[in-house]
Motif scaffolding. Structure first.
Motif, PDB file in Angstrom:
ATOM      1  N   LEU A   1      -2.649   4.494   8.120  1.00  0.00           N
ATOM      2  CA  LEU A   1      -2.218   3.211   7.963  1.00  0.00           C
ATOM      3  C   LEU A   1      -0.871   2.248   8.475  1.00  0.00           C
ATOM      4  O   LEU A   1      -1.783   1.219   8.240  1.00  0.00           O
ATOM      5  CB  LEU A   1      -1.933   3.826   6.131  1.00  0.00           C
ATOM      6  CG  LEU A   1      -2.306   2.837   5.169  1.00  0.00           C
ATOM      7  CD1 LEU A   1      -3.361   2.269   4.556  1.00  0.00           C
ATOM      8  CD2 LEU A   1      -0.901   3.058   3.568  1.00  0.00           C
ATOM      9  N   LEU A   2      -0.268   3.422   9.004  1.00  0.00           N
ATOM     10  CA  LEU A   2       0.585   2.374   9.245  1.00  0.00           C
ATOM     11  C   LEU A   2      -0.007   2.192  10.900  1.00  0.00           C
ATOM     12  O   LEU A   2       0.399   1.051  11.032  1.00  0.00           O
ATOM     13  CB  LEU A   2       1.789   3.755  10.045  1.00  0.00           C
ATOM     14  CG  LEU A   2       2.721   3.813   8.243  1.00  0.00           C
ATOM     15  CD1 LEU A   2       3.419   5.048   8.741  1.00  0.00           C
ATOM     16  CD2 LEU A   2       3.533   2.631   7.718  1.00  0.00           C
ATOM     17  N   ARG A   3      -1.214   3.010  11.540  1.00  0.00           N
ATOM     18  CA  ARG A   3      -1.125   2.955  12.731  1.00  0.00           C
ATOM     19  C   ARG A   3      -1.891   1.355  12.766  1.00  0.00           C
ATOM     20  O   ARG A   3      -1.812   0.448  13.339  1.00  0.00           O
ATOM     21  CB  ARG A   3      -2.417   3.111  13.612  1.00  0.00           C
ATOM     22  CG  ARG A   3      -1.462   4.341  14.151  1.00  0.00           C
ATOM     23  CD  ARG A   3      -2.340   5.307  15.118  1.00  0.00           C
ATOM     24  NE  ARG A   3      -1.340   6.293  15.998  1.00  0.00           N
ATOM     25  CZ  ARG A   3      -1.927   7.658  16.090  1.00  0.00           C
ATOM     26  NH1 ARG A   3      -3.224   7.961  15.017  1.00  0.00           N
ATOM     27  NH2 ARG A   3      -0.932   8.135  16.456  1.00  0.00           N
TER      28      ARG A   3
ATOM     29  N   VAL B   1       6.468   8.314   8.004  1.00  0.00           N
ATOM     30  CA  VAL B   1       5.917   8.989   6.983  1.00  0.00           C
ATOM     31  C   VAL B   1       6.911  10.089   6.540  1.00  0.00           C
ATOM     32  O   VAL B   1       6.651  10.683   5.476  1.00  0.00           O
ATOM     33  CB  VAL B   1       4.930   9.647   7.353  1.00  0.00           C
ATOM     34  CG1 VAL B   1       3.574  10.510   6.497  1.00  0.00           C
ATOM     35  CG2 VAL B   1       3.803   9.146   7.964  1.00  0.00           C
ATOM     36  N   ASP B   2       7.877  10.311   7.756  1.00  0.00           N
ATOM     37  CA  ASP B   2       8.483  11.649   7.400  1.00  0.00           C
ATOM     38  C   ASP B   2      10.326  10.872   6.650  1.00  0.00           C
ATOM     39  O   ASP B   2      10.486  11.485   5.328  1.00  0.00           O
ATOM     40  CB  ASP B   2       9.655  12.123   8.632  1.00  0.00           C
ATOM     41  CG  ASP B   2       8.279  12.465   8.929  1.00  0.00           C
ATOM     42  OD1 ASP B   2       7.408  13.785   8.820  1.00  0.00           O
ATOM     43  OD2 ASP B   2       8.369  12.974  10.625  1.00  0.00           O
TER      44      ASP B   2
ATOM     45  N   ARG C   1      -2.140  -4.790  13.479  1.00  0.00           N
ATOM     46  CA  ARG C   1      -1.983  -6.072  12.401  1.00  0.00           C
ATOM     47  C   ARG C   1      -1.562  -6.757  13.241  1.00  0.00           C
ATOM     48  O   ARG C   1      -0.869  -8.062  12.100  1.00  0.00           O
ATOM     49  CB  ARG C   1      -2.943  -6.333  10.944  1.00  0.00           C
ATOM     50  CG  ARG C   1      -3.607  -5.562  10.402  1.00  0.00           C
ATOM     51  CD  ARG C   1      -3.762  -5.788   9.213  1.00  0.00           C
ATOM     52  NE  ARG C   1      -3.128  -4.671   8.718  1.00  0.00           N
ATOM     53  CZ  ARG C   1      -2.971  -3.819   7.847  1.00  0.00           C
ATOM     54  NH1 ARG C   1      -3.977  -3.288   7.592  1.00  0.00           N
ATOM     55  NH2 ARG C   1      -2.402  -3.270   7.373  1.00  0.00           N
ATOM     56  N   GLY C   2       0.007  -6.421  13.058  1.00  0.00           N
ATOM     57  CA  GLY C   2       0.994  -6.843  14.255  1.00  0.00           C
ATOM     58  C   GLY C   2       1.562  -7.045  13.093  1.00  0.00           C
ATOM     59  O   GLY C   2       3.078  -7.938  12.494  1.00  0.00           O
ATOM     60  N   GLN C   3       1.863  -6.295  11.108  1.00  0.00           N
ATOM     61  CA  GLN C   3       2.908  -6.181  10.206  1.00  0.00           C
ATOM     62  C   GLN C   3       3.766  -5.671  10.892  1.00  0.00           C
ATOM     63  O   GLN C   3       5.276  -5.575  10.139  1.00  0.00           O
ATOM     64  CB  GLN C   3       1.924  -6.477   8.973  1.00  0.00           C
ATOM     65  CG  GLN C   3       1.100  -6.392   8.799  1.00  0.00           C
ATOM     66  CD  GLN C   3       0.656  -6.016   7.356  1.00  0.00           C
ATOM     67  OE1 GLN C   3       0.466  -4.969   6.952  1.00  0.00           O
ATOM     68  NE2 GLN C   3       0.235  -6.981   5.976  1.00  0.00           N
ATOM     69  N   ILE C   4       4.027  -4.567  11.437  1.00  0.00           N
ATOM     70  CA  ILE C   4       4.802  -3.682  11.750  1.00  0.00           C
ATOM     71  C   ILE C   4       5.213  -4.177  13.396  1.00  0.00           C
ATOM     72  O   ILE C   4       4.165  -3.718  14.040  1.00  0.00           O
ATOM     73  CB  ILE C   4       4.449  -2.727  11.703  1.00  0.00           C
ATOM     74  CG1 ILE C   4       4.472  -2.429  10.099  1.00  0.00           C
ATOM     75  CG2 ILE C   4       5.286  -1.158  11.759  1.00  0.00           C
ATOM     76  CD1 ILE C   4       4.466  -0.705   9.496  1.00  0.00           C
TER      77      ILE C   4
ATOM     78  N   ASP D   1       0.878  -1.427  -0.152  1.00  0.00           N
ATOM     79  CA  ASP D   1      -0.182  -0.305   0.257  1.00  0.00           C
ATOM     80  C   ASP D   1       1.084   1.613  -0.427  1.00  0.00           C
ATOM     81  O   ASP D   1       0.665   1.983  -0.921  1.00  0.00           O
ATOM     82  CB  ASP D   1      -1.015   0.221   1.187  1.00  0.00           C
ATOM     83  CG  ASP D   1      -2.400  -1.157   1.320  1.00  0.00           C
ATOM     84  OD1 ASP D   1      -2.104  -1.743  -0.290  1.00  0.00           O
ATOM     85  OD2 ASP D   1      -2.723  -1.623   2.273  1.00  0.00           O
ATOM     86  N   LEU D   2       1.822   1.072   0.565  1.00  0.00           N
ATOM     87  CA  LEU D   2       2.931   2.190   0.504  1.00  0.00           C
ATOM     88  C   LEU D   2       3.267   2.442  -0.646  1.00  0.00           C
ATOM     89  O   LEU D   2       3.930   3.560  -1.144  1.00  0.00           O
ATOM     90  CB  LEU D   2       3.716   1.774   1.904  1.00  0.00           C
ATOM     91  CG  LEU D   2       3.479   2.275   2.944  1.00  0.00           C
ATOM     92  CD1 LEU D   2       4.527   2.016   4.226  1.00  0.00           C
ATOM     93  CD2 LEU D   2       2.574   3.969   3.342  1.00  0.00           C
ATOM     94  N   ALA D   3       4.113   0.813  -1.135  1.00  0.00           N
ATOM     95  CA  ALA D   3       5.065   1.842  -2.692  1.00  0.00           C
ATOM     96  C   ALA D   3       3.555   1.761  -3.762  1.00  0.00           C
ATOM     97  O   ALA D   3       4.117   2.318  -4.506  1.00  0.00           O
ATOM     98  CB  ALA D   3       4.988   0.061  -2.969  1.00  0.00           C
ATOM     99  N   THR D   4       2.194   1.548  -3.692  1.00  0.00           N
ATOM    100  CA  THR D   4       0.953   1.979  -4.107  1.00  0.00           C
ATOM    101  C   THR D   4       1.195   3.711  -3.584  1.00  0.00           C
ATOM    102  O   THR D   4       0.987   3.797  -5.368  1.00  0.00           O
ATOM    103  CB  THR D   4       0.306   1.505  -4.086  1.00  0.00           C
ATOM    104  OG1 THR D   4      -0.114  -0.176  -5.122  1.00  0.00           O
ATOM    105  CG2 THR D   4      -0.751   1.893  -5.408  1.00  0.00           C
ATOM    106  N   VAL D   5       0.658   4.513  -2.987  1.00  0.00           N
ATOM    107  CA  VAL D   5       0.429   5.456  -3.552  1.00  0.00           C
ATOM    108  C   VAL D   5       1.562   6.466  -3.401  1.00  0.00           C
ATOM    109  O   VAL D   5       2.010   7.578  -4.708  1.00  0.00           O
ATOM    110  CB  VAL D   5       0.384   5.986  -1.716  1.00  0.00           C
ATOM    111  CG1 VAL D   5       1.557   5.799  -0.635  1.00  0.00           C
ATOM    112  CG2 VAL D   5      -0.608   7.761  -1.639  1.00  0.00           C
TER     113      VAL D   5
END
Lengths: 201, 201
Positions: B143-145, B163-164, B150-153, B90-94
């Motif tokens: 999105l990151l929260r 984000v920065d 979900r335990g991905q991060i 999702d980060l790559a897509t945006v």
């Protein structure tokens, strides 16, 4: 006789070139820091330094190039790179130095207005490239390469991407209107720790 | 009778407010994209849209606010956030959407000139804050929260710092003169991979 030449000891040709240059840069830096780039003109620098406009345009191609040179002249070695052998600490040191400088409102205004103006001033953009961003990027990449060679950082690390991560995050906090005031020492420590976790061996 | 009101169907008060607004934004976006922010004036937008300058100043407090609104009007959902449950993708897509947009020279010029002008235009800076950078930052942090939940991060990840790192690196490649042309798809993939290595669980 020009107006400048009537002032004792300040006339064109009476001072060695290096002295004229230093005096112009001192005067230009003072003007830039006190009035910001918006109030920075070649005319005012001529008036403050006693150098003629012809002399100024002879050594600096534009208002932007002179302003940037003056800015860098007065930052001195406050944001210099050092290689102590500890890449995490060295990255933090240089970024904390930049953060400290940007914590001074006049310095902050001068730098952000210069970067902003470079977006629509190709001459200033070229000066930034050749005198600031270009050389500093090379220094940072070399620092990271040395750390890869020492085995501190994963060998598949792309130094250029790491430079963009670190400095990009700082410029984001510096330049984006909604993030004013968030470029802090705490942020630098979190930033360097997060990046180091991704690249450390 | 003003000049506008002599044009059939284009007079003030004859069109519903939403239609006037859309027509003004269409005209303003076209002007911004073809001439850049340097050539963008309220007068030209009035001429192109058939709306009066009084109307324009009634709904947009400044040239900068209208230009930014017009810019965002025409980007549409090309840089919208989506949550598919895979944070890396999702980060790559945006970021790839933003990179694609900035690969168009007219879009690139409009956006970088607006960001540049915001450095010395407080009204434009506030508009950027409330209409673009502020809301988008909140979307990215959320999105990151969700990915942390979900335990991905890693749970100790600071979403704002991430984000920065990501957007800062992109803006650096976009805005710094010596990095023109280096905001590429390959860079986005390396960037997201490097950051994900530091924050993935």
């Amino acid at each position: 006789m020009t107006q400048q030449e009537t002032r004792p000891g300040r006339g064109r040709g009476r001072r060695p070139l290096e002295q004229v240059r230093a005096e112009v840069l001192d005067a230009a830096a003072e003007l830039l820091i006190t009035e910001g780039y918006a109030g920075f003109t070649i005319e005012k620098v001529a008036l403050r330094s006693g150098a003629s406009r012809v002399t100024l345009y002879k050594y600096w191609p534009s208002r932007g190039a002179l302003a940037l040179d003056a800015y860098l002249h007065q930052t001195g070695d406050r944001i210099a790179f050092r290689d102590t052998g500890d890449i995490g600490a060295d990255l933090a040191t240089v970024l904390l130095g930049f953060t400290e400088l940007m914590g001074l409102p006049d310095q902050h205004r001068a730098f952000t207005q210069l970067v902003g103006a470079a977006q629509s001033d190709p001459e200033l953009a070229r000066a930034f490239d050749s005198h600031y961003f270009g050389p500093r990027r090379i220094e940072a990449v070399n620092l990271l390469r040395a750390a890869i060679e020492r085995g501190q950082i994963r060998p598949d690390t792309d130094p250029a991407t790491v430079v963009d991560l670190l400095w990009g995050a700082c410029y984001q906090r510096l330049l984006l209107p909604n993030l004013t005031g968030t470029l802090t020492d705490d942020f630098i420590h979190t930033l360097v720790a997060t990046v180091m976790r991704g690249i450390a061996n």
